[in-house]
Design an enzyme around this catalytic site. Structure first.
Site, mmCIF file in Angstrom:
data_model
loop_
_atom_site.group_PDB
_atom_site.id
_atom_site.type_symbol
_atom_site.label_atom_id
_atom_site.label_comp_id
_atom_site.label_asym_id
_atom_site.label_seq_id
_atom_site.Cartn_x
_atom_site.Cartn_y
_atom_site.Cartn_z
ATOM 1 N N GLU A 263 0.797 -1.228 0.000
ATOM 2 C CA GLU A 263 0.000 0.000 0.000
ATOM 3 C C GLU A 263 0.836 1.289 0.000
ATOM 4 O O GLU A 263 0.481 2.244 0.690
ATOM 5 C CB GLU A 263 -0.915 -0.030 1.224
ATOM 6 C CG GLU A 263 -0.200 0.061 2.599
ATOM 7 C CD GLU A 263 0.241 -1.263 3.190
ATOM 8 O OE1 GLU A 263 0.431 -2.232 2.432
ATOM 9 O OE2 GLU A 263 0.415 -1.337 4.423
ATOM 10 N N HIS A 287 -7.963 -4.164 -0.993
ATOM 11 C CA HIS A 287 -7.197 -4.218 0.253
ATOM 12 C C HIS A 287 -6.169 -3.083 0.316
ATOM 13 O O HIS A 287 -6.107 -2.347 1.308
ATOM 14 C CB HIS A 287 -6.514 -5.588 0.361
ATOM 15 C CG HIS A 287 -5.685 -5.750 1.582
ATOM 16 N ND1 HIS A 287 -6.155 -6.330 2.736
ATOM 17 C CD2 HIS A 287 -4.410 -5.397 1.833
ATOM 18 C CE1 HIS A 287 -5.194 -6.327 3.653
ATOM 19 N NE2 HIS A 287 -4.120 -5.770 3.123
ATOM 20 N N GLU A 288 -5.382 -2.948 -0.737
ATOM 21 C CA GLU A 288 -4.331 -1.914 -0.708
ATOM 22 C C GLU A 288 -4.947 -0.520 -0.669
ATOM 23 O O GLU A 288 -4.443 0.372 0.021
ATOM 24 C CB GLU A 288 -3.379 -2.070 -1.904
ATOM 25 C CG GLU A 288 -2.731 -3.450 -2.066
ATOM 26 C CD GLU A 288 -2.184 -4.062 -0.793
ATOM 27 O OE1 GLU A 288 -1.822 -3.309 0.147
ATOM 28 O OE2 GLU A 288 -2.129 -5.313 -0.708
ATOM 29 N N HIS A 291 -6.028 0.400 2.804
ATOM 30 C CA HIS A 291 -4.926 0.871 3.659
ATOM 31 C C HIS A 291 -4.776 2.394 3.628
ATOM 32 O O HIS A 291 -4.164 2.968 4.530
ATOM 33 C CB HIS A 291 -3.598 0.252 3.215
ATOM 34 C CG HIS A 291 -3.268 -1.069 3.840
ATOM 35 N ND1 HIS A 291 -3.154 -1.244 5.202
ATOM 36 C CD2 HIS A 291 -2.972 -2.276 3.282
ATOM 37 C CE1 HIS A 291 -2.809 -2.506 5.454
ATOM 38 N NE2 HIS A 291 -2.691 -3.161 4.308
ATOM 39 N N GLU A 310 -3.340 -4.494 9.619
ATOM 40 C CA GLU A 310 -3.825 -5.468 8.623
ATOM 41 C C GLU A 310 -5.219 -5.996 8.934
ATOM 42 O O GLU A 310 -6.017 -6.223 8.018
ATOM 43 C CB GLU A 310 -2.842 -6.636 8.487
ATOM 44 C CG GLU A 310 -1.497 -6.243 7.864
ATOM 45 C CD GLU A 310 -1.590 -5.679 6.445
ATOM 46 O OE1 GLU A 310 -2.638 -5.830 5.786
ATOM 47 O OE2 GLU A 310 -0.602 -5.082 5.996
ATOM 48 N N ASP A 367 9.727 -10.730 9.717
ATOM 49 C CA ASP A 367 9.455 -11.457 8.473
ATOM 50 C C ASP A 367 9.344 -12.964 8.715
ATOM 51 O O ASP A 367 8.695 -13.671 7.943
ATOM 52 C CB ASP A 367 10.549 -11.184 7.432
ATOM 53 C CG ASP A 367 10.429 -9.777 6.862
ATOM 54 O OD1 ASP A 367 9.296 -9.362 6.544
ATOM 55 O OD2 ASP A 367 11.461 -9.089 6.750
ATOM 56 N N TYR A 375 -4.157 -10.673 10.096
ATOM 57 C CA TYR A 375 -5.127 -10.268 9.080
ATOM 58 C C TYR A 375 -6.513 -10.810 9.407
ATOM 59 O O TYR A 375 -7.480 -10.084 9.541
ATOM 60 C CB TYR A 375 -4.728 -10.830 7.703
ATOM 61 C CG TYR A 375 -3.528 -10.203 7.043
ATOM 62 C CD1 TYR A 375 -2.239 -10.499 7.475
ATOM 63 C CD2 TYR A 375 -3.666 -9.346 5.967
ATOM 64 C CE1 TYR A 375 -1.131 -9.955 6.845
ATOM 65 C CE2 TYR A 375 -2.561 -8.793 5.327
ATOM 66 C CZ TYR A 375 -1.301 -9.106 5.771
ATOM 67 O OH TYR A 375 -0.211 -8.567 5.149
HETATM 68 N N1 BES Z 1 1.136 -4.399 3.707
HETATM 69 C C1 BES Z 1 0.864 -5.697 3.229
HETATM 70 C C2 BES Z 1 2.083 -6.447 2.799
HETATM 71 C C3 BES Z 1 3.149 -6.602 3.861
HETATM 72 C C4 BES Z 1 2.856 -6.619 5.213
HETATM 73 C C5 BES Z 1 4.442 -6.759 3.482
HETATM 74 C C6 BES Z 1 3.887 -6.762 6.149
HETATM 75 C C7 BES Z 1 5.443 -6.896 4.412
HETATM 76 C C8 BES Z 1 5.165 -6.892 5.751
HETATM 77 C C9 BES Z 1 -0.166 -5.665 2.103
HETATM 78 O O1 BES Z 1 -1.183 -4.749 2.323
HETATM 79 C C10 BES Z 1 -0.835 -7.018 2.051
HETATM 80 O O2 BES Z 1 -1.377 -7.415 3.036
HETATM 81 N N2 BES Z 1 -0.793 -7.706 0.913
HETATM 82 C C11 BES Z 1 -1.401 -8.997 0.732
HETATM 83 C C12 BES Z 1 -2.690 -8.914 -0.032
HETATM 84 C C13 BES Z 1 -3.926 -8.780 0.785
HETATM 85 C C14 BES Z 1 -5.150 -8.893 -0.091
HETATM 86 C C15 BES Z 1 -4.039 -9.647 1.983
HETATM 87 C C16 BES Z 1 -0.457 -9.866 -0.091
HETATM 88 O O3 BES Z 1 0.608 -9.369 -0.461
HETATM 89 O O4 BES Z 1 -0.779 -11.004 -0.363
HETATM 90 ZN ZN ZN Z 2 -2.400 -5.202 3.979
#
Ligand code: BES
Ligand code: ZN
Length: 593
Positions: A263, A287-288, A291, A310, A367, A375
């Site tokens: 996002e 989703h993005e 955010h 999240e 990570d 989520y």
């Molecule tokens: N912000 C996240 C991605 C993220 C979170 C990267 C923490 C690194 C650390 C992004 O908004 C996200 O959640 N992306 C998801 C998609 C969503 C529909 C659940 C993905 O990348 O799959």
């Molecule tokens: Zn997210």
């Protein structure tokens, strides 16, 4: 002395960076960013200033008049990196730090031309969430320390630079054959939302406030896929208040991007695996986009409170989906989320500490524990509050929450204080204490049902006894319904069942990666040889962790699929992001000999 974030040297009793000015040259030969960062403290300051850095080589630290300012470096810590302590002489308003990044910086992925769609030019993109901004600039790398930024990014003239900021023009760089792009981000954001991508890029306007960037060969498909973005923004504004970030642009990155979406404000980063051709995967964009309110306006104070960011965004995403496509569509989203949630409880163990919403990740690499739990469990907690308060009151609550905390970064306790103030009694009624501080799934978790979902589940549950959907049923399914059906199937399956599925649902040729990867996961776990070539293709092309983890895992079940996994990994891993390599290696370490 007060450090507020277990993953940062940021100390809120010290001067605070208000503005970051970046002047960087992108060196595709050496895989480095080189230049300087100017940190503006907003007022005359003095004393120690602790910054986060990781894999940075610091050349110098200077004051406004170019005078050297003393600094020292801490020890290298495995997760945090290296503290840079600057000793500010009295009255210092600004420091300029000259530095260069490392080719190994985890916040950057450098791609050879072969890893791009066009195959002619290199590409680089950043990914900073949660704690990788420090590998590209010295900074107070904690979400509490929001900054505005400006940047001047110099790149080879045939390439384009884009950032999570407003464009402020471009001009020739100092050296021939280079162009300098200027950016200005006037709104205060956490450092994890600073973002840059450089490559051979083209763009298409989608609405007066939205355009999509992609490589030239992908841009038409991207414009088609995301053509509905303005409707989505409008619906989100009706739900959460006006869109505060001026533009909502998107960039479709090369396929090694390790996430589905990120996002970055004013410029969402997306995986090309969303380009299904039929707009069936735009829930990731929802989703993005969500955010922009839950996250970029109000975010978590540290990774310990990641669920606030999240969980609230998944809740908001499904409200947008419901507003656009109806309640049944949202229910399917919840069902797909439920599957992911159950898989995570299985992976970590139902009462593992990381299954708590409010976490304690000091000493842990965030990570390594990234999962769907914040989520999906987080979103379910909010649904419970929504159902308890009633939708109308809850919607008003969310709007006042965003209004109250806009442009700040808060923790779980601050959030709950606000809940108690605005929705008195609701927290106790839902058992908030257990939801937030205990592992596992509380027994009062909300249930999501619809007749269509129930019918799909029953049909899938009959598969083992030989029940099969009719051609007419298969025809009538939306992509999300097909996915729900596949997710519910037992595995491994015998060869006959695999062949039946592939022939009747036409799975191997699908362009919808959610369906494709679910199918390949079933087939790989079933040692079904006709898909091996397609599995190889997907793993060689795509670096999205969400797909690598289940696919490599499914390949672990048989000697010849294990051999396939090892062979493909050897060829594919140089093209994977460091994070993707880590995830995949962890999965393959679990293979039994
Ligand atoms: N912000 C996240 C991605 C993220 C979170 C990267 C923490 C690194 C650390 C992004 O908004 C996200 O959640 N992306 C998801 C998609 C969503 C529909 C659940 C993905 O990348 O799959
Ligand atoms: Zn997210």
């Amino acid at each position: 002395m007060a450090r507020t974030d277990p993953h940062s040297y940021f100390d809120d009793s010290q001067p605070r960076t208000r503005h970051i000015g970046l002047e960087l040259e992108v060196d595709f030969e050496e895989h480095r960013l080189e230049g300087w960062a100017m940190l503006d403290l907003g007022e005359p300051s003095e004393g120690p200033l602790d910054l986060d850095t990781k894999d940075l080589e610091i050349y110098s630290v200077e004051g406004e008049g170019g005078e050297p300012i003393p600094f020292d470096r801490g020890e290298e810590e495995p997760v945090l990196g290296k503290r840079l302590r600057i000793h500010l002489p009295e009255g210092t308003r600004r420091v300029t730090i000259e530095y260069v990044t490392s080719p190994e910086a985890i916040g950057l992925q450098w791609l050879d031309p072969a890893q791009t769609e066009g195959k002619e030019h290199p590409f680089v993109f950043t990914h900073f969430q949660p704690i990788h901004a420090r590998t590209c600039m010295p900074c107070q790398d904690s979400p509490r320390a929001r900054v505005v930024y400006r940047a001047a990014i110099t790149v080879p003239s045939e390439l384009t630079a884009v950032m999570s900021a407003g464009s402020a023009g471009k001009g020739p760089g100092d050296r021939p054959g280079t162009t300098t792009y200027l950016f200005d981000m006037p709104q205060a954001i956490p450092t994890y939302l600073i973002a840059l991508a450089v490559g051979k890029l083209d763009s298409r306007a989608l609405s007066p406030r939205s355009r999509v960037w992609a490589e030239p060969g992908t841009v038409e498909a991207a414009a088609h896929e995301f053509a509905g973005i303005e409707d989505m923004i409008t619906k989100a504004e009706e739900l959460f208040g006006s869109y505060e970030w001026d533009r909502y642009d998107m960039i479709v990155l090369p396929p090694s991007f390790p996430y589905g979406g990120m996002e970055n404000p004013r410029l969402t980063f997306l995986t090309p695996t969303l380009l299904a051709g039929d707009r069936s995967l735009v829930d990731v964009v929802a989703h993005e986009l969500a955010h922009s309110w839950t996250g970029n306006l109000v975010t978590n104070a540290s990774v310990d409170h990641f669920w606030l960011n999240e969980g609230a965004t998944v809740w908001a995403e499904r409200r947008i989906v419901e507003a656009l496509h109806g309640e049944d569509a949202a229910t399917l989203g919840w069902a797909i989320g439920e599957k992911a949630l159950q898989a995570e409880f299985k992976r970590f163990g139902a009462d593992a500490a990381v299954t708590r919403l409010r976490n304690d990740l000091q000493g842990t690499d965030p990570d390594d524990v990234f999962s769907s739990i914040p989520y999906e469990k987080g979103a379910r907690f909010l649904v419970l509050l929504e159902r308890t308060a009633g939708r109308e009151r809850f919607d008003a609550f969310i709007r006042s929450y965003i209004e109250e905390f806009r442009f700040t970064s808060i923790n779980t306790e601050e959030f709950m204080d606000f809940v108690n103030q605005e929705l008195p009694g609701a927290a106790d009624e839902v058992g908030a204490q257990e939801w937030l501080y205990e592992p596992g799934m509380p027994r009062n978790a909300p249930v999501f049902r619809s007749p269509r979902l129930e019918a799909l589940n029953e049909l899938a549950d009959g598969f083992a006894e030989g029940e099969r959907p009719t051609g007419a049923q298969i025809e009538s399914w939306s992509p999300a319904e097909t996915l729900v059906y596949l997710q519910r199937l037992p595995r491994p399956l015998d060869e006959e069942a695999c062949r039946w599925l592939d022939e009747n649902l036409e799975l191997t040729g699908r362009g919808n990666y959610e369906i494709l990867v679910e199918w390949l996961t079933i087939a790989a776990a079933s040692d079904y040889e006709p898909v091996f070539e397609r599995v190889r293709e997907v793993l060689l092309r795509v670096g999205r962790m969400k797909y690598l983890r289940p696919l490599y895992k499914a390949l672990g079940g048989h000697p010849r699929t294990q051999a396939l996994a090892r062979e493909v990994y050897a060829a594919a891993s140089p093209g994977y992001h460091e994070l993707s390599r880590r995830v995949t290696e962890a999965v393959m370490d679990q293979y039994e000999e």
